[in-house]
Design a protein around this motif. Structure first.
Motif, PDB file in Angstrom:
ATOM      1  N   GLY A 185       0.849  -1.189   0.000  1.00 44.07           N
ATOM      2  CA  GLY A 185       0.000   0.000   0.000  1.00 44.07           C
ATOM      3  C   GLY A 185       0.884   1.238   0.000  1.00 44.07           C
ATOM      4  O   GLY A 185       2.074   1.164   0.320  1.00 44.07           O
ATOM      5  N   SER A 186       0.290   2.384  -0.393  1.00 51.50           N
ATOM      6  CA  SER A 186       1.110   3.596  -0.363  1.00 51.50           C
ATOM      7  C   SER A 186       1.341   4.039   1.080  1.00 51.50           C
ATOM      8  O   SER A 186       2.256   4.798   1.361  1.00 51.50           O
ATOM      9  CB  SER A 186       0.480   4.709  -1.199  1.00 51.50           C
ATOM     10  OG  SER A 186      -0.858   4.896  -0.849  1.00 51.50           O
ATOM     11  N   GLN A 187       0.534   3.518   1.991  1.00 51.80           N
ATOM     12  CA  GLN A 187       0.737   3.847   3.411  1.00 51.80           C
ATOM     13  C   GLN A 187       2.138   3.433   3.868  1.00 51.80           C
ATOM     14  O   GLN A 187       2.802   4.150   4.614  1.00 51.80           O
ATOM     15  CB  GLN A 187      -0.337   3.131   4.250  1.00 51.80           C
ATOM     16  CG  GLN A 187      -0.352   3.533   5.706  1.00 51.80           C
ATOM     17  CD  GLN A 187      -0.768   4.986   5.917  1.00 51.80           C
ATOM     18  OE1 GLN A 187      -1.523   5.549   5.125  1.00 51.80           O
ATOM     19  NE2 GLN A 187      -0.275   5.589   6.962  1.00 51.80           N
ATOM     20  N   ALA A 199      -2.700   8.762  -4.615  1.00 54.91           N
ATOM     21  CA  ALA A 199      -3.663   7.697  -4.289  1.00 54.91           C
ATOM     22  C   ALA A 199      -4.951   7.776  -5.119  1.00 54.91           C
ATOM     23  O   ALA A 199      -5.545   6.753  -5.445  1.00 54.91           O
ATOM     24  CB  ALA A 199      -3.993   7.731  -2.795  1.00 54.91           C
ATOM     25  N   TYR A 200      -5.390   9.016  -5.444  1.00 56.37           N
ATOM     26  CA  TYR A 200      -6.673   9.159  -6.147  1.00 56.37           C
ATOM     27  C   TYR A 200      -6.493   9.574  -7.607  1.00 56.37           C
ATOM     28  O   TYR A 200      -7.466   9.904  -8.291  1.00 56.37           O
ATOM     29  CB  TYR A 200      -7.557  10.190  -5.412  1.00 56.37           C
ATOM     30  CG  TYR A 200      -7.865   9.730  -4.004  1.00 56.37           C
ATOM     31  CD1 TYR A 200      -8.907   8.849  -3.752  1.00 56.37           C
ATOM     32  CD2 TYR A 200      -7.062  10.122  -2.941  1.00 56.37           C
ATOM     33  CE1 TYR A 200      -9.156   8.376  -2.472  1.00 56.37           C
ATOM     34  CE2 TYR A 200      -7.299   9.655  -1.658  1.00 56.37           C
ATOM     35  CZ  TYR A 200      -8.349   8.784  -1.436  1.00 56.37           C
ATOM     36  OH  TYR A 200      -8.577   8.309  -0.175  1.00 56.37           O
ATOM     37  N   SER A 247      -5.104   0.667  -4.392  1.00 57.62           N
ATOM     38  CA  SER A 247      -6.186   0.524  -3.410  1.00 57.62           C
ATOM     39  C   SER A 247      -7.507   1.127  -3.869  1.00 57.62           C
ATOM     40  O   SER A 247      -8.569   0.590  -3.583  1.00 57.62           O
ATOM     41  CB  SER A 247      -5.788   1.177  -2.091  1.00 57.62           C
ATOM     42  OG  SER A 247      -4.765   0.426  -1.485  1.00 57.62           O
ATOM     43  N   LYS A 248      -7.457   2.258  -4.559  1.00 59.52           N
ATOM     44  CA  LYS A 248      -8.698   2.946  -4.899  1.00 59.52           C
ATOM     45  C   LYS A 248      -9.204   2.521  -6.280  1.00 59.52           C
ATOM     46  O   LYS A 248     -10.317   2.875  -6.658  1.00 59.52           O
ATOM     47  CB  LYS A 248      -8.497   4.468  -4.871  1.00 59.52           C
ATOM     48  CG  LYS A 248      -7.712   4.984  -3.687  1.00 59.52           C
ATOM     49  CD  LYS A 248      -8.409   4.711  -2.369  1.00 59.52           C
ATOM     50  CE  LYS A 248      -7.558   5.237  -1.207  1.00 59.52           C
ATOM     51  NZ  LYS A 248      -8.157   4.919   0.090  1.00 59.52           N
ATOM     52  N   ASP A 270       1.522  12.322  -3.318  1.00 54.72           N
ATOM     53  CA  ASP A 270       0.661  11.172  -3.023  1.00 54.72           C
ATOM     54  C   ASP A 270      -0.403  11.083  -4.120  1.00 54.72           C
ATOM     55  O   ASP A 270      -1.325  11.901  -4.171  1.00 54.72           O
ATOM     56  CB  ASP A 270       0.036  11.375  -1.638  1.00 54.72           C
ATOM     57  CG  ASP A 270      -0.809  10.201  -1.190  1.00 54.72           C
ATOM     58  OD1 ASP A 270      -1.306   9.450  -2.055  1.00 54.72           O
ATOM     59  OD2 ASP A 270      -0.989  10.037   0.029  1.00 54.72           O
ATOM     60  N   SER A 292      -0.917   3.815  -5.842  1.00 49.19           N
ATOM     61  CA  SER A 292      -1.626   2.747  -5.129  1.00 49.19           C
ATOM     62  C   SER A 292      -2.673   2.097  -6.022  1.00 49.19           C
ATOM     63  O   SER A 292      -3.296   2.771  -6.846  1.00 49.19           O
ATOM     64  CB  SER A 292      -2.328   3.359  -3.912  1.00 49.19           C
ATOM     65  OG  SER A 292      -3.074   2.375  -3.237  1.00 49.19           O
ATOM     66  N   ARG A 307      -3.123  -4.765  -0.505  1.00 48.68           N
ATOM     67  CA  ARG A 307      -2.019  -3.926  -0.040  1.00 48.68           C
ATOM     68  C   ARG A 307      -0.893  -3.858  -1.073  1.00 48.68           C
ATOM     69  O   ARG A 307       0.239  -4.288  -0.820  1.00 48.68           O
ATOM     70  CB  ARG A 307      -1.459  -4.425   1.317  1.00 48.68           C
ATOM     71  CG  ARG A 307      -2.481  -4.732   2.389  1.00 48.68           C
ATOM     72  CD  ARG A 307      -3.378  -3.551   2.718  1.00 48.68           C
ATOM     73  NE  ARG A 307      -2.633  -2.359   3.101  1.00 48.68           N
ATOM     74  CZ  ARG A 307      -2.873  -1.154   2.569  1.00 48.68           C
ATOM     75  NH1 ARG A 307      -3.814  -0.977   1.649  1.00 48.68           N
ATOM     76  NH2 ARG A 307      -2.187  -0.117   2.966  1.00 48.68           N
ATOM     77  N   ASN A 360      -7.509  13.830  -0.056  1.00 48.39           N
ATOM     78  CA  ASN A 360      -8.179  13.384   1.156  1.00 48.39           C
ATOM     79  C   ASN A 360      -7.678  14.326   2.258  1.00 48.39           C
ATOM     80  O   ASN A 360      -6.461  14.351   2.487  1.00 48.39           O
ATOM     81  CB  ASN A 360      -7.740  11.935   1.449  1.00 48.39           C
ATOM     82  CG  ASN A 360      -8.369  11.388   2.706  1.00 48.39           C
ATOM     83  OD1 ASN A 360      -9.143  12.070   3.360  1.00 48.39           O
ATOM     84  ND2 ASN A 360      -8.016  10.158   3.049  1.00 48.39           N
ATOM     85  N   TYR A 414      -4.145  14.352   4.770  1.00 45.04           N
ATOM     86  CA  TYR A 414      -4.498  12.947   5.004  1.00 45.04           C
ATOM     87  C   TYR A 414      -4.017  12.501   6.396  1.00 45.04           C
ATOM     88  O   TYR A 414      -2.832  12.587   6.709  1.00 45.04           O
ATOM     89  CB  TYR A 414      -3.855  12.102   3.890  1.00 45.04           C
ATOM     90  CG  TYR A 414      -3.909  10.615   4.113  1.00 45.04           C
ATOM     91  CD1 TYR A 414      -5.095   9.974   4.465  1.00 45.04           C
ATOM     92  CD2 TYR A 414      -2.759   9.834   3.964  1.00 45.04           C
ATOM     93  CE1 TYR A 414      -5.126   8.604   4.668  1.00 45.04           C
ATOM     94  CE2 TYR A 414      -2.782   8.469   4.153  1.00 45.04           C
ATOM     95  CZ  TYR A 414      -3.977   7.866   4.517  1.00 45.04           C
ATOM     96  OH  TYR A 414      -4.005   6.504   4.721  1.00 45.04           O
TER      97      TYR A 414
HETATM   98  C1  LIG Z   1      -4.355  10.308   0.390  1.00 48.32           C
HETATM   99  C2  LIG Z   1      -4.128   8.877   0.738  1.00 48.32           C
HETATM  100  N1  LIG Z   1      -2.892   8.384   0.634  1.00 48.32           N
HETATM  101  C3  LIG Z   1      -2.618   7.107   0.929  1.00 48.32           C
HETATM  102  C4  LIG Z   1      -3.608   6.252   1.381  1.00 48.32           C
HETATM  103  C5  LIG Z   1      -3.220   4.857   1.744  1.00 48.32           C
HETATM  104  O1  LIG Z   1      -3.669   3.985   0.817  1.00 48.32           O
HETATM  105  P1  LIG Z   1      -3.041   2.523   0.600  1.00 48.32           P
HETATM  106  O2  LIG Z   1      -2.025   2.286   1.672  1.00 48.32           O
HETATM  107  O3  LIG Z   1      -4.195   1.607   0.699  1.00 48.32           O
HETATM  108  O4  LIG Z   1      -2.414   2.589  -0.749  1.00 48.32           O
HETATM  109  C6  LIG Z   1      -4.916   6.717   1.508  1.00 48.32           C
HETATM  110  C7  LIG Z   1      -5.974   5.819   2.006  1.00 48.32           C
HETATM  111  O5  LIG Z   1      -7.049   6.206   2.319  1.00 48.32           O
HETATM  112  C8  LIG Z   1      -5.175   8.073   1.177  1.00 48.32           C
HETATM  113  O6  LIG Z   1      -6.403   8.593   1.307  1.00 48.32           O
END
Ligand SMILES: Cc1ncc(COP(=O)(O)O)c(C=O)c1O
Length: 397
Positions: free
Chosen positions: A100-102, A204-205, A241-242, A202, A239, A249, A174, A126
């Protein structure tokens, strides 16, 4: 036992909001709280086939075995191709797969921040980035995208620590849903040059744009200036994830080689590598259906965003303002001064069973009490209309 914990542990606190949000399990709650994808959009069948294939006689030994920290090469190749499509000319060796990017945000905090160093972040930003960086005991300062705070001001405020990086999510952030325009991105690059700091982008979106013109990633703009990824200070975190699934992950980082090399060492030390079989499955699904799947995701969320914007227009009382995002999952509401988002949540849960996230938690300085975040990604249009009508009634009452 807690007296034995490192000083960083004291900075990690469970929030009261989390306690409140536990109430979400109650029947009948309409939740705009979690920023999570709609599970109906997961390409579940394609994943079923991909896992079956990975476990087939030809590849099961690889799928179930340890693998390299950098990540599964065919996936890194796919990601490099995807990055080229969005304007970032790179190859698989410029890509690190993360859990995940987390995980990338955590590693970047670990890589750059000594206690007392400054991380520039949006106010709000975020929550997960704040939590990840916070463990490395930084000082947070407010990044004003397109604002007029200059390098000297940031440097003076940093005191003896250094400004190490600016972090932002330039597309449909976010929690606000806002996008930084091209000029704002160029200005951020200028600021990073002046401060001689890194820029964490980041993304992510990034793939979830519903209307308007795509804006090149900051890394693409920097590449256009410098002509060489190895000279770039922007670190791009992506990521799946979205777009495909958060549960597997799988995320990635694209950056200059010295950064990637250091992150690889961190990954080796932390978890060796991301789950091999998940990377293989994501590769298979990305390769076969990313391009056909994303338009479906966009169409679904676009309709939900439109439903939420229309309902807000109808039901919000005078004095409430909100963002109009061109993508992503969130709308950000500003309530009249003096209003309190946390109190509103308690009232909304109790009286009309509607949940959202109060905005204060997204502000490192504890401001933003009169803001709230609404997510439209995981409710259908009728539920959104009903939930916003109920919320409007609570705000009026
Ligand atoms: C802005 C942003 N960055 C990173 C993440 C982490 O995402 P993931 O670890 O699932 O890639 C999220 C998850 O909500 C997010 O909103």
């Amino acid at each position: 036992m807690h007296q034995l914990f490192a000083t960083r542990a004291a900075r990690m606190k469970a929030s009261e909001i989390r306690e409140l949000l536990k109430l979400l399990d109650q029947p009948g709650i309409i939740s705009f709280a979690g920023g999570i994808p709609d599970p109906a959009l997961f390409p579940a069948e394609a994943f079923g086939q991909a896992f079956q294939q990975a476990l087939g006689a030809d590849s099961r030994a690889q799928a179930l075995q340890y693998s390299v920290s950098e990540g599964y090469m065919p996936l890194r190749e796919w990601i490099a191709g995807h990055m080229r499509q969005i304007g970032v000319d790179c190859g698989p060796d410029d890509v690190l797969i993360t859990s995940g990017s987390q995980q990338a945000l955590d590693y970047l905090g670990k890589l750059f921040l000594s206690p007392g160093d400054t991380a520039l972040v949006g106010w709000p930003t975020y929550l997960g980035a704040l939590a990840a960086f916070n463990a490395y005991e930084p000082r947070f300062d407010r990044l004003r995208a397109g604002g007029n705070a200059g390098a000297a001001q940031y440097r003076a405020a940093a005191g003896p620590g250094a400004v190490k990086y600016a972090y932002l999510s330039p597309d449909f952030a976010n929690p606000t849903g806002e996008t930084v325009d091209r000029q704002g991105r160029e200005a951020l690059l200028d600021l990073a040059e002046e401060l001689d700091c890194a820029l964490i982008e980041d993304g992510a979106y990034q793939a979830l744009r519903y209307d308007g013109q795509a804006i090149p990633p900051i890394l693409a703009l920097e590449l256009a200036r410098k002509g060489d990824l190895q000279a770039c200070r922007t670190i791009y975190c992506g990521s799946f994830s979205k777009t495909l699934s958060p549960g597997l992950r799988v995320g990635w980082v694209v950056a200059a080689r010295p950064v990637i090399a250091q992150l690889v060492l961190m990954k080796q030390a932390a978890d060796l590598h991301s789950a091999t079989i998940n990377q293989m499955a994501v590769h298979q699904v990305a390769q076969t259906c990313f391009d056909s799947h994303i338009p479906k995701v966009r169409a679904t969320y676009r309709a939900r965003r439109d439903a939420m914007l229309a309902a807000l227009e109808r039901h919000m009382p005078e004095g409430v303002h909100w963002t109009r995002p061109e993508g992503g999952m969130f709308i950000w509401l500003t309530l009249p001064p003096g209003a309190d988002g946390a109190q509103l949540l308690a009232r909304a849960l109790e009286t009309v069973k509607v949940a959202f996230v109060p905005g204060q938690a997204f502000h490192p300085d504890g401001s933003g009490a009169n803001t709230i975040r609404l997510s439209f990604s995981n409710s259908d249009e009728a539920t959104i209309a009903e939930g916003i009508a109920r919320l409007g009634a609570v705000l009026r009452g």
